[in-house]
Design a protein around this motif. Structure first.
Motif, PDB file in Angstrom:
ATOM      1  N   SER A  46       8.900   3.003  -9.915  1.00 49.85           N
ATOM      2  CA  SER A  46       7.648   2.621 -10.310  1.00 49.85           C
ATOM      3  C   SER A  46       6.958   2.212  -9.054  1.00 49.85           C
ATOM      4  O   SER A  46       5.823   2.067  -8.789  1.00 49.85           O
ATOM      5  CB  SER A  46       7.609   1.874 -11.544  1.00 49.85           C
ATOM      6  OG  SER A  46       6.352   1.211 -11.918  1.00 49.85           O
ATOM      7  N   LYS A  47       7.586   1.086  -8.261  1.00 51.11           N
ATOM      8  CA  LYS A  47       7.218   0.371  -7.250  1.00 51.11           C
ATOM      9  C   LYS A  47       6.857   1.155  -6.126  1.00 51.11           C
ATOM     10  O   LYS A  47       5.835   1.261  -5.625  1.00 51.11           O
ATOM     11  CB  LYS A  47       8.163  -0.540  -6.478  1.00 51.11           C
ATOM     12  CG  LYS A  47       8.513  -1.803  -7.570  1.00 51.11           C
ATOM     13  CD  LYS A  47       7.243  -2.813  -7.550  1.00 51.11           C
ATOM     14  CE  LYS A  47       7.372  -3.457  -6.297  1.00 51.11           C
ATOM     15  NZ  LYS A  47       6.414  -4.802  -6.302  1.00 51.11           N
ATOM     16  N   PHE A  95       3.233   2.134  -4.778  1.00 49.82           N
ATOM     17  CA  PHE A  95       2.821   1.851  -3.250  1.00 49.82           C
ATOM     18  C   PHE A  95       2.150   2.922  -2.486  1.00 49.82           C
ATOM     19  O   PHE A  95       0.989   3.015  -2.007  1.00 49.82           O
ATOM     20  CB  PHE A  95       4.118   1.460  -2.728  1.00 49.82           C
ATOM     21  CG  PHE A  95       4.055   1.543  -1.119  1.00 49.82           C
ATOM     22  CD1 PHE A  95       4.035   2.605  -0.186  1.00 49.82           C
ATOM     23  CD2 PHE A  95       3.411   0.601  -0.470  1.00 49.82           C
ATOM     24  CE1 PHE A  95       4.206   2.543   1.178  1.00 49.82           C
ATOM     25  CE2 PHE A  95       3.337   0.334   0.985  1.00 49.82           C
ATOM     26  CZ  PHE A  95       3.684   1.379   1.774  1.00 49.82           C
ATOM     27  N   ILE A  96       2.530   4.230  -3.133  1.00 52.01           N
ATOM     28  CA  ILE A  96       1.806   5.558  -2.705  1.00 52.01           C
ATOM     29  C   ILE A  96       0.189   5.424  -3.345  1.00 52.01           C
ATOM     30  O   ILE A  96      -0.637   5.841  -2.553  1.00 52.01           O
ATOM     31  CB  ILE A  96       2.647   6.622  -3.215  1.00 52.01           C
ATOM     32  CG1 ILE A  96       3.920   6.649  -2.555  1.00 52.01           C
ATOM     33  CG2 ILE A  96       1.746   8.027  -2.962  1.00 52.01           C
ATOM     34  CD1 ILE A  96       4.826   7.810  -3.134  1.00 52.01           C
ATOM     35  N   SER A 117      -6.336   2.584  -0.617  1.00 51.76           N
ATOM     36  CA  SER A 117      -7.168   1.819   0.497  1.00 51.76           C
ATOM     37  C   SER A 117      -8.408   2.645   1.431  1.00 51.76           C
ATOM     38  O   SER A 117      -9.497   2.079   1.664  1.00 51.76           O
ATOM     39  CB  SER A 117      -6.227   1.511   1.526  1.00 51.76           C
ATOM     40  OG  SER A 117      -5.371   2.402   2.007  1.00 51.76           O
ATOM     41  N   PRO A 118      -7.920   3.935   1.838  1.00 48.23           N
ATOM     42  CA  PRO A 118      -9.195   4.679   2.477  1.00 48.23           C
ATOM     43  C   PRO A 118     -10.435   4.900   1.745  1.00 48.23           C
ATOM     44  O   PRO A 118     -11.480   5.752   2.101  1.00 48.23           O
ATOM     45  CB  PRO A 118      -8.572   5.997   3.211  1.00 48.23           C
ATOM     46  CG  PRO A 118      -7.387   6.212   2.105  1.00 48.23           C
ATOM     47  CD  PRO A 118      -6.966   4.890   1.647  1.00 48.23           C
ATOM     48  N   PHE A 148      -7.847   3.769  -9.642  1.00 45.43           N
ATOM     49  CA  PHE A 148      -6.485   3.623  -8.953  1.00 45.43           C
ATOM     50  C   PHE A 148      -5.753   2.451  -9.709  1.00 45.43           C
ATOM     51  O   PHE A 148      -4.473   2.503  -9.966  1.00 45.43           O
ATOM     52  CB  PHE A 148      -6.626   3.569  -7.481  1.00 45.43           C
ATOM     53  CG  PHE A 148      -6.873   4.651  -6.700  1.00 45.43           C
ATOM     54  CD1 PHE A 148      -5.889   5.834  -6.565  1.00 45.43           C
ATOM     55  CD2 PHE A 148      -7.933   5.048  -6.274  1.00 45.43           C
ATOM     56  CE1 PHE A 148      -6.224   6.778  -5.802  1.00 45.43           C
ATOM     57  CE2 PHE A 148      -8.410   6.088  -5.420  1.00 45.43           C
ATOM     58  CZ  PHE A 148      -7.406   7.131  -5.217  1.00 45.43           C
ATOM     59  N   PHE A 149      -6.341   1.755  -9.941  1.00 45.35           N
ATOM     60  CA  PHE A 149      -5.769   0.448 -10.574  1.00 45.35           C
ATOM     61  C   PHE A 149      -5.388   0.728 -12.204  1.00 45.35           C
ATOM     62  O   PHE A 149      -4.261   0.606 -12.560  1.00 45.35           O
ATOM     63  CB  PHE A 149      -6.917  -0.917 -10.956  1.00 45.35           C
ATOM     64  CG  PHE A 149      -6.330  -1.827 -11.583  1.00 45.35           C
ATOM     65  CD1 PHE A 149      -6.554  -1.926 -13.041  1.00 45.35           C
ATOM     66  CD2 PHE A 149      -5.566  -2.633 -10.845  1.00 45.35           C
ATOM     67  CE1 PHE A 149      -6.124  -3.100 -13.666  1.00 45.35           C
ATOM     68  CE2 PHE A 149      -4.789  -3.791 -11.716  1.00 45.35           C
ATOM     69  CZ  PHE A 149      -5.287  -4.115 -13.160  1.00 45.35           C
ATOM     70  N   MET A 150      -6.174   1.748 -12.901  1.00 46.36           N
ATOM     71  CA  MET A 150      -5.869   1.986 -14.366  1.00 46.36           C
ATOM     72  C   MET A 150      -4.768   3.029 -14.146  1.00 46.36           C
ATOM     73  O   MET A 150      -3.815   3.157 -14.862  1.00 46.36           O
ATOM     74  CB  MET A 150      -6.911   2.872 -14.677  1.00 46.36           C
ATOM     75  CG  MET A 150      -6.691   3.598 -16.286  1.00 46.36           C
ATOM     76  SD  MET A 150      -8.355   4.271 -16.714  1.00 46.36           S
ATOM     77  CE  MET A 150      -8.390   5.468 -15.436  1.00 46.36           C
ATOM     78  N   LEU A 151      -4.698   3.954 -12.865  1.00 43.91           N
ATOM     79  CA  LEU A 151      -3.652   4.890 -12.716  1.00 43.91           C
ATOM     80  C   LEU A 151      -2.195   4.370 -12.583  1.00 43.91           C
ATOM     81  O   LEU A 151      -1.302   4.607 -13.058  1.00 43.91           O
ATOM     82  CB  LEU A 151      -4.067   5.882 -11.685  1.00 43.91           C
ATOM     83  CG  LEU A 151      -2.870   6.986 -11.579  1.00 43.91           C
ATOM     84  CD1 LEU A 151      -2.948   7.883 -12.684  1.00 43.91           C
ATOM     85  CD2 LEU A 151      -3.614   7.740 -10.122  1.00 43.91           C
TER      86      LEU A 151
END
Length: 713
Positions: A455-456, A460-461, A467-468, A477-480
């Motif tokens: 999960s980590k 991280f991916i 970020s870009p 991305f936060f929800m995903l």
């Protein structure tokens, strides 16, 4: 033929002389300073190239002085910001002209190697090396800050160039941008010059560190023990042992004081007791390290001297005890540093009427003393570590050959494997008549741990993919991130319980029977979980938004978890709110779409005040507040008259504020009211206050009573 050669030579000679004269004329042509409204992009490099090589900033300095004289002579034609930019440009150019970038380099000192060194000689050199490394680290931190500042100035310069080139030459704003460009470009040169000087100093310090490190390594090879030092070491150990007994009593008393402190007492006294306890423990550890240092020194002399020396403790046991002391002290140092730094950041203020505050030591003073003593304690740890390595080195050297070492390792590994098997195969409990040992439990933990690590990695991916793409894609991305984390942990937990031999098909009946009871007991948790998913998918609330809930609490959203959402207020207080409250209740999102907002500041002035003057004063006050947006068309500050009050003319000041001001509503209001009061005082505008006048009615005039005399008979 001769005439042709003479004519050709004359033509060449005249052409060379003409080129020479033209070059001289070109060199003698003075450098013309560009107009502030027509600055070329490379005006800085052109001025540097036009100046002498030994004085590269001569043209820039003359230009800055000329601009400063013009600004001083005609201050009314320039704004305060323009004059400030010209002055700063002149100061920076003068600084660059007075200080050259060339720094004198010095060669590292040449240390002479002797045939014999005492232990104190090596320790002195190690302390010198430690000081050099501290200076090196400080310079690294400074140069990193300078690079950050220089990069910010370069970015600002790029923005000014873009804005400057987009304006026409006759635009009055172009000259202001030009003056700002001059200032910012000079700051870039200042930071670049400082960075170059620090890089040269860092290279010199690195060379000194490498040179001194090599000399210390050579000194260690020539260390020789001195048996005459043993008597002094025994005496010092006895003195430190007595001091240690007293320090242990002081630490015990400090611990008792800490335990007796009521939780309801003043927080400053509680913090002070914690710091006193830490200070006592530091003194105790310092004495323990001093004793360990002298004992290790004594053992090193005994192990390397020809004379027989009586030792109170075995060397191997001393190495073990010292290693444990060093490990414990290193961990405590970070705890004490954190405690002292937190105390300094808290800065608890005592009541001035308390007499004890004037006589007793404050917690901040104790915290500063702790931070000052920590460096000496770390140096003590380094010395003890070095001495412990000296006496432990012979212990790890082979004494009975390589085969003996392999045999010892093999025996140790076999005994460890047998013991592990006996422990993991011992039944702990039963599930459905199936004995469960420690091995399946370890497999369960490993599977859950592997799921957590997976999960980590996935999260991280996702972070790297986020970020870009900019902040507008962050909520997706936060929800995903959250959904994948919950899914992986759930699957890993099911797979881990499967290793215990649990049949999940038999649990379906139990789950169905208990579903109603679990539904009633956990309905709030389920409601909050579903509400959290709703918030994530609906995207009306995202991490980083500034919100206000019905209770009046405002803050920035930091986390949206499965059950609750954490917001951080402007007072740095974390508030945990159930997700269901955010879905069912009204929530004001100040930064949902646009980051800038308009605020309304209501005020009133006395009747008879000049309304135009009031408007002028209010607009000037708004422009002095740094959060006000004044450079956006259609969003300038406005002043409206809203009504005739009982005692005043009522107005409202409408101001568009930046995103930094939106997150500080109370500070915004206080700042605007402050500036309004200053502006009204400057223009003599009166702010009314309620007045009550009592009118007393006059008493009615009464005619005097007539005396009725009796009639005569």
């Amino acid at each position: 033929m001769l005439l042709l050669l003479i004519g050709f030579s004359a033509a060449v000679w005249s052409q060379n002389n003409f080129d020479f004269l033209s070059r001289d004329t070109q060199q003698e042509e003075p450098y013309q300073h560009p107009s502030i409204n027509q600055l070329p992009v490379n005006w800085w490099s052109e001025a540097i190239e036009a100046a002498p090589a030994d004085r590269p900033y001569q043209q820039l300095k003359a230009w800055s002085e000329q601009l400063l004289q013009q600004a001083t002579a005609d201050e009314a034609a320039l704004s305060a910001d323009d004059i400030q930019a010209i002055r700063q440009f002149n100061i920076n150019i003068t600084e660059l002209s007075d200080h050259n970038d060339v720094t004198e380099t010095t060669a590292p000192p040449n240390y002479e190697l002797q045939d014999r060194y005492a232990l104190n000689d090596v320790l002195q050199r190690m302390q010198q090396l430690r000081q050099l490394q501290q200076s090196y680290n400080e310079e690294q931190a400074v140069i990193q800050e300078l690079k950050t500042d220089a990069e910010q100035q370069r970015e600002m310069s790029d923005q000014l160039i873009i804005s400057y080139q987009s304006l026409d030459d006759d635009d009055p704003d172009k000259s202001s941008l030009g003056y700002q460009w001059l200032e910012v470009r000079s700051w870039v040169a200042i930071y670049t010059s400082q960075i170059n000087q620090f890089e040269i100093q860092i290279e010199q310090h690195q060379a000194q560190i490498d040179n001194l490190s090599g000399h210390i390594d050579a000194m260690k090879k020539n260390l020789r023990p001195d048996v005459s030092e043993i008597a002094g070491l025994d005496k010092q150990i006895a003195i430190n042992q007595q001091a240690l007994d007293s320090a242990q009593q002081a630490s015990l008393q400090a611990g008792l004081n800490m335990a007796k402190t009521p939780d309801t007492l003043n927080s400053s006294l509680i913090e002070k007791n914690k710091l006193n306890l830490a200070q006592s423990l530091m003194a105790q550890k310092r004495l323990e390290l001093a004793i360990a240092r002298d004992q290790a020194h004594k053992h090193w002399i005994a192990n390397n001297a020809d004379k027989q020396v009586d030792l109170d403790i075995d060397t191997q046991e001393l190495v073990s005890q010292t290693s444990q002391l060093l490990q414990e002290t290193s961990g405590r140092i970070e705890q004490w540093r954190t405690l002292a730094q937190d105390a300094l950041l808290t800065m608890v203020t005592e009541d001035e009427s308390d007499n004890r505050a004037k006589t007793q030591q404050q917690p901040t003073d104790i915290a500063r003393q702790i931070l000052l003593k920590l460096d000496a304690l770390k140096w003590q740890v380094e010395k003890v570590t070095f001495l412990n390595s000296l006496i432990s080195q012979p212990l790890i050297e082979p004494k009975s050959g390589f085969g003996r070492i392999l045999q010892d390792i093999s025996e140790l590994g076999q005994s460890a494997a047998d013991g592990f098997k006996a422990v993991v195969n011992k039944p702990l409990f039963r599930i459905n008549e199936t004995p469960v040992t420690l091995l399946p439990l370890l497999e369960l933990l490993l599977i859950v741990l592997a799921g957590y690590l997976v999960s980590k990695l996935v999260r991280f991916i996702i972070k790297r993919m986020e970020s870009p793409r900019g902040p507008e894609k962050s909520p997706v991305f936060f929800m995903l991130d959250k959904l994948i984390h919950y899914l992986i942990i759930f699957v890993a937990t099911l797979a881990g319980f499967a290793t215990l031999g649990i049949d999940f098909s038999n649990l379906t009946l139990i789950a169905g029977a208990l579903s109603v009871g679990i539904g009633f007991g956990l309905q709030n948790i389920v409601s909050n979980f579903v509400s959290g998913l709703t918030i994530m998918f609906e995207r009306t609330l995202k991490v980083g938004d500034y919100i206000e809930i019905e209770d009046g609490i405002t803050g920035t959203v930091k986390e949206i978890n499965a059950r609750s959402t954490r917001i951080n207020t402007n007072d740095n207080i974390d508030v945990v709110i159930p997700n269901s409250d955010l879905v069912t209740n009204q929530v004001i999102n100040w930064t949902l779409r646009d980051s800038i907002k308009r605020v309304k500041i209501q005020f009133g002035v006395a009747y008879g005040s000049d309304k135009e003057l009031v408007k002028k004063a209010a607009v000037e006050a708004a422009e002095k507040v740094p959060y006000t947006l004044t450079n956006m068309k259609g969003r300038e500050p406005e002043v409206w008259m809203t009504g005739f009050g009982d005692n005043s003319l009522d107005f409202v000041l409408l101001v568009w504020v930046s995103k930094y001001g939106v997150r500080r509503p109370n500070r915004i209001k206080a700042t605007f009211l402050w500036e309004l009061d200053n502006a009204f005082n400057d223009y003599g505008i009166e702010v009314p206050f309620p007045q009550r006048v009592l009118h007393q009615a006059k008493p009615k005039e009464t005619t005097p009573n007539k005396i009725i005399q009796p009639e005569k008979p």
